[in-house]
Motif scaffolding. Sequence first.
Motif, PDB file in Angstrom:
ATOM      1  N   LYS A  69       3.930   7.200   3.629  1.00 57.34           N
ATOM      2  CA  LYS A  69       3.274   6.951   2.353  1.00 57.34           C
ATOM      3  C   LYS A  69       1.849   6.413   2.530  1.00 57.34           C
ATOM      4  O   LYS A  69       1.135   6.220   1.549  1.00 57.34           O
ATOM      5  N   LEU A  70       1.443   6.143   3.764  1.00 60.97           N
ATOM      6  CA  LEU A  70       0.143   5.526   4.023  1.00 60.97           C
ATOM      7  C   LEU A  70      -0.938   6.543   4.385  1.00 60.97           C
ATOM      8  O   LEU A  70      -2.034   6.152   4.785  1.00 60.97           O
ATOM      9  N   LYS A  71      -0.639   7.825   4.248  1.00 62.34           N
ATOM     10  CA  LYS A  71      -1.654   8.842   4.506  1.00 62.34           C
ATOM     11  C   LYS A  71      -2.826   8.637   3.551  1.00 62.34           C
ATOM     12  O   LYS A  71      -2.631   8.439   2.346  1.00 62.34           O
ATOM     13  N   GLY A  72      -4.027   8.687   4.090  1.00 67.07           N
ATOM     14  CA  GLY A  72      -5.227   8.514   3.279  1.00 67.07           C
ATOM     15  C   GLY A  72      -5.681   7.085   3.121  1.00 67.07           C
ATOM     16  O   GLY A  72      -6.752   6.837   2.567  1.00 67.07           O
TER      17      GLY A  72
ATOM     18  N   ALA B  88       0.827  -1.199   0.000  1.00 67.78           N
ATOM     19  CA  ALA B  88       0.000   0.000   0.000  1.00 67.78           C
ATOM     20  C   ALA B  88       0.865   1.255   0.000  1.00 67.78           C
ATOM     21  O   ALA B  88       0.541   2.251  -0.657  1.00 67.78           O
ATOM     22  N   GLY B  89       1.985   1.229   0.752  1.00 66.25           N
ATOM     23  CA  GLY B  89       2.859   2.389   0.799  1.00 66.25           C
ATOM     24  C   GLY B  89       3.649   2.609  -0.472  1.00 66.25           C
ATOM     25  O   GLY B  89       3.872   3.754  -0.892  1.00 66.25           O
ATOM     26  N   ARG B  90       4.089   1.540  -1.108  1.00 68.49           N
ATOM     27  CA  ARG B  90       4.930   1.636  -2.298  1.00 68.49           C
ATOM     28  C   ARG B  90       4.127   1.949  -3.561  1.00 68.49           C
ATOM     29  O   ARG B  90       4.704   2.345  -4.579  1.00 68.49           O
TER      30      ARG B  90
ATOM     31  N   ILE C 112      -1.177   9.986  11.360  1.00 72.00           N
ATOM     32  CA  ILE C 112      -1.890   9.083  10.456  1.00 72.00           C
ATOM     33  C   ILE C 112      -2.760   8.172  11.311  1.00 72.00           C
ATOM     34  O   ILE C 112      -2.241   7.392  12.112  1.00 72.00           O
ATOM     35  N   PRO C 113      -4.081   8.242  11.172  1.00 71.57           N
ATOM     36  CA  PRO C 113      -4.947   7.423  12.029  1.00 71.57           C
ATOM     37  C   PRO C 113      -4.897   5.951  11.645  1.00 71.57           C
ATOM     38  O   PRO C 113      -4.640   5.593  10.493  1.00 71.57           O
ATOM     39  N   ALA C 114      -5.129   5.097  12.619  1.00 69.60           N
ATOM     40  CA  ALA C 114      -5.182   3.649  12.388  1.00 69.60           C
ATOM     41  C   ALA C 114      -6.056   3.018  13.457  1.00 69.60           C
ATOM     42  O   ALA C 114      -6.078   3.493  14.611  1.00 69.60           O
ATOM     43  N   GLN C 115      -6.759   1.990  13.082  1.00 73.47           N
ATOM     44  CA  GLN C 115      -7.488   1.170  14.055  1.00 73.47           C
ATOM     45  C   GLN C 115      -6.527   0.114  14.567  1.00 73.47           C
ATOM     46  O   GLN C 115      -6.035  -0.710  13.791  1.00 73.47           O
TER      47      GLN C 115
ATOM     48  N   ALA D 105      -4.495   0.897  -2.925  1.00 70.23           N
ATOM     49  CA  ALA D 105      -5.405   0.372  -1.910  1.00 70.23           C
ATOM     50  C   ALA D 105      -5.987   1.501  -1.079  1.00 70.23           C
ATOM     51  O   ALA D 105      -5.265   2.407  -0.649  1.00 70.23           O
ATOM     52  N   LYS D 106      -7.294   1.417  -0.841  1.00 64.05           N
ATOM     53  CA  LYS D 106      -7.946   2.347   0.069  1.00 64.05           C
ATOM     54  C   LYS D 106      -7.962   1.810   1.497  1.00 64.05           C
ATOM     55  O   LYS D 106      -8.255   2.540   2.443  1.00 64.05           O
TER      56      LYS D 106
END
Length: 624
Positions: free
Chosen positions: A262-265, A199-201, A318-321, A206-207
């Motif tokens: 890179k995982l923002k959003g 997802a980062g690269r 960056i939010p995460a569950q 991916a959403k």
Amino acid sequence: MAGVAFGSRGPRGWRNGRVARRAALLVTAVVIPLASGLSPISAPANAQPTVAPVAGPTVHKVVWLTDRRVALWVDSPSMATPVQVQLLLARDWNTHPDARFPALFMLDGLRATDDESGWTHEAGAVDFFADKNVTVVLPVGGQASFYSDWLQPDNGRNYKWETFLTKELPPLLESQWRTSDIRGIEGISMGGTAAMFLAGRNPNFAKYAGSYSGVLTTTTLGMPQAIQFALRDAGGFDSAAMWGPPGGPEWEGHDPYALADKLKGVSLYISSGNGSTGPFDQASGIPGVSTNYAGTGLEILSRLTSQNFVAKLGKLSIPAQVNYRPSGTHTWPYWDFEMRQSWPQAAAALGVDPNKLPCQAAGAIGALAGSSGWLGDCLTGEYQVAGGTAQDFKGGRVFYSPSEGAHPVAGMIGGGYQAALGPGGPLGLPTGDERGLPDGRGRMQTFQNGMLYWTPRTGAQVVRGAILDEWGRQGFETGPAGYPVAPEARTPTKDGVVQSFENGPFFYSARTGAHRVQGMILGKYAELGYENSQLGFPATEETPSKDFGRYSKFEGGNIYWSPLSGAWPVRSGPIMDMWSVLGYENGRLGYPTSDEFGIPGGYQQNFQTGYITVRDGKPEVHGI
């Protein structure tokens, strides 16, 4: 690592004490710096080059396993080999044939096998996603690959998984299998690591990204050595072939921690246990420690690397569950649980309703479903199909028309029916229920325009028309042909069809009807080019002849076989005419022993006790 290292096929435990001690040392080497709050030794990742799209992936084989589970074999240009991908089709696949559905990629662990994804073999993905309106994408294989592009082949594998998953496969799924460009990716252990770095690269791929017990820092002190040990143990792979020497740019470039910005959003879900005995573990004699010793150490490793990764996300806002479970080891029952727990978040990110669609079964379909407990809950309402109506259930589909009544179609026969285009295809609607056959080998179901037969060895195959009539005249599966092993196919250059059976194919043309060719005669027919040869289509069934011989008639001649002479054709024409005058194989020349071949001024064919030559159109018999 041994046993269940980085996502095995179940809690097998350590294979021996030596491996256990060595893995414990590796876990300690990685855990201590993390427990001390130290950051990974690498700097933030450099910008990753975009992988250029690779043209040309094609699906060369499709096997429908059920009415909504299908296996594809995709020829991957980057890996130069077929790659199996299984799909669990979206709930509304049948009811909305023009709709597109989000795709959820689910990645396996380090010990992924080449026959089936752990998500269907070890976890309950098939049943869980049956009523979900996403198409689940299950790559099969990738043992010890981390689903990345390796720098060089190793151990007989040319791994280019990142290119395959992010560049080759999505356009194919979108053009042929009605997926949209809305995608999520989740995985266990090695697959959880890969879900985050893929997802980062790959921006906008991916959403949603989910890691269940993933190792989310790969460059932390001691981590490259742990991964090297795991790859060696899982199948003799070398991590240097994957990402080069430790400390090199490819290690940093595949580190979720280094790629965090890179995982923002992206909607992120991260979970792990803590290694202590949980509800799915068997307690050992040591308090808090299960008999799954490998799974204990690996889950501790996952927890600590996940904590570091989550801390980095926090610094980047960056939010995460995040779900740190109070117990649990590194094994499939916990990942099955996380698959279910994370679904509402995945569904929201993919834009689908996380809840089951309200539905009920009524009328003739409802009466049948109520008496057939194996069908399970309904997935859809009743909807129109060619010639009648249908309704989808967890266990299969039920079709109804006033003339045929209500009949369920399920399992591999249900898959075969989908492959044959269902009620809108050549079979029409079912006219009876699936039933076992007297030989105990197979099962069958009747339809308006043919039948579907299934055995574990042959799969589900349609038989219809003139081929079905002739096969039935010979005794169906109990006759000499046995079961069908392939679908009917058009002959490539002549107007006819062919279908393979266990003991020889049936060929059909309007002029000749349906006839089977078998054994050594079939071998010779194949050598000559089947129906494309001067013989054309078969015109009769194989017939016994003298001295335990046999022959088959064709449009342009016959093929004869005997134990002493072998199989040879005799074409219609002067040689056949002269041989017939002599009594064919019963005459003085006996069976043919060669093909026709050229001689000065004509051609010749040899027989057991002589030969026939033709010059200027005139045949002449010669004895030996």
